[in-house]
Design a protein around this motif. Structure first.
Motif, PDB file in Angstrom:
ATOM      1  N   GLN A   1       0.842  -1.184   0.000  1.00 55.65           N
ATOM      2  CA  GLN A   1       0.000   0.000   0.000  1.00 55.65           C
ATOM      3  C   GLN A   1       0.882   1.240   0.000  1.00 55.65           C
ATOM      4  O   GLN A   1       1.889   1.293   0.699  1.00 55.65           O
ATOM      5  N   LEU A   2       0.498   2.237  -0.791  1.00 58.44           N
ATOM      6  CA  LEU A   2       1.211   3.500  -0.849  1.00 58.44           C
ATOM      7  C   LEU A   2       0.306   4.593  -0.304  1.00 58.44           C
ATOM      8  O   LEU A   2      -0.815   4.764  -0.783  1.00 58.44           O
ATOM      9  N   VAL A   3       0.790   5.329   0.685  1.00 58.96           N
ATOM     10  CA  VAL A   3       0.020   6.391   1.316  1.00 58.96           C
ATOM     11  C   VAL A   3       0.712   7.717   1.077  1.00 58.96           C
ATOM     12  O   VAL A   3       1.857   7.906   1.484  1.00 58.96           O
ATOM     13  N   GLU A   4       0.002   8.640   0.434  1.00 60.64           N
ATOM     14  CA  GLU A   4       0.552   9.945   0.110  1.00 60.64           C
ATOM     15  C   GLU A   4       0.157  10.994   1.143  1.00 60.64           C
ATOM     16  O   GLU A   4      -0.910  10.910   1.760  1.00 60.64           O
ATOM     17  N   SER A   5       1.005  11.999   1.284  1.00 54.23           N
ATOM     18  CA  SER A   5       0.721  13.125   2.155  1.00 54.23           C
ATOM     19  C   SER A   5       1.517  14.335   1.686  1.00 54.23           C
ATOM     20  O   SER A   5       2.429  14.210   0.877  1.00 54.23           O
ATOM     21  N   GLY A   6       1.173  15.507   2.204  1.00 54.39           N
ATOM     22  CA  GLY A   6       1.937  16.707   1.926  1.00 54.39           C
ATOM     23  C   GLY A   6       1.292  17.695   0.975  1.00 54.39           C
ATOM     24  O   GLY A   6       1.803  18.797   0.790  1.00 54.39           O
ATOM     25  N   GLY A   7       0.183  17.326   0.367  1.00 53.82           N
ATOM     26  CA  GLY A   7      -0.489  18.239  -0.532  1.00 53.82           C
ATOM     27  C   GLY A   7      -1.191  19.351   0.221  1.00 53.82           C
ATOM     28  O   GLY A   7      -1.301  19.329   1.444  1.00 53.82           O
TER      29      GLY A   7
ATOM     30  N   THR B   1      -0.953  23.030 -10.477  1.00 59.41           N
ATOM     31  CA  THR B   1      -2.148  22.571  -9.776  1.00 59.41           C
ATOM     32  C   THR B   1      -2.660  21.258 -10.357  1.00 59.41           C
ATOM     33  O   THR B   1      -2.727  21.075 -11.572  1.00 59.41           O
ATOM     34  N   GLY B   2      -3.012  20.338  -9.481  1.00 63.36           N
ATOM     35  CA  GLY B   2      -3.546  19.067  -9.916  1.00 63.36           C
ATOM     36  C   GLY B   2      -3.480  18.038  -8.804  1.00 63.36           C
ATOM     37  O   GLY B   2      -3.040  18.330  -7.695  1.00 63.36           O
TER      38      GLY B   2
ATOM     39  N   VAL C   1      -2.820  19.239  -4.970  1.00 58.73           N
ATOM     40  CA  VAL C   1      -1.933  20.392  -4.872  1.00 58.73           C
ATOM     41  C   VAL C   1      -2.594  21.549  -5.601  1.00 58.73           C
ATOM     42  O   VAL C   1      -2.907  21.438  -6.787  1.00 58.73           O
ATOM     43  N   THR C   2      -2.809  22.638  -4.895  1.00 55.95           N
ATOM     44  CA  THR C   2      -3.420  23.820  -5.488  1.00 55.95           C
ATOM     45  C   THR C   2      -2.500  25.011  -5.285  1.00 55.95           C
ATOM     46  O   THR C   2      -2.127  25.326  -4.154  1.00 55.95           O
TER      47      THR C   2
END
Length: 115
Positions: free
Chosen positions: A3-9, A90-91, A111-112
């Motif tokens: 599993q890959l968990v993203e963060s930081g946006g 942005t996207g 990310v905006t």
């Protein structure tokens, strides 16, 4: 199972910086490549940056000199440092790990970049 968990946006003003993280859980024994993709509203997903198992990097022309992909093997994490952000950055950003012909994707993080 992987599993890959993203963060930081998040939301940032033009010229600002963000660092995206993608942490892998589970066992990955043979990683062929890591990468970051993004998808702007109404557009196709595009490749932003790649990092090979040997340490080679590549970047889309639009982000060269501003973005840096890196990894921390001990933490099983790949990062995308984004500097001098522009509204066109942005996207939704997705991380991907390729292992033995199988692609594993993160859930995506927004990310905006405001003007």
């Amino acid at each position: 199972q992987v599993q890959l968990v993203e963060s930081g946006g998040g939301l940032v003003e033009a010229g600002g910086s963000l660092r995206l993280s993608c942490a892998a859980s589970g066992s990955i024994f043979s990683i062929n490549a890591m990468g970051w993709y993004r998808q702007a509203p109404g557009k196709q997903r595009e490749l932003v940056a790649t990092l090979s198992s040997g340490g080679s990097t590549s970047y889309a022309d639009s982000v060269k000199g501003r973005f840096t992909i890196s990894r921390d093997n001990a933490k099983k994490t790949v990062y995308l440092q984004m500097n001098s952000l522009k509204p066109e950055d942005t996207g939704v950003y997705y991380c991907k790990i390729s292992s033995m012909g199988v692609d594993y994707w993160g859930q995506g993080t927004q990310v905006t970049v405001s003007k």
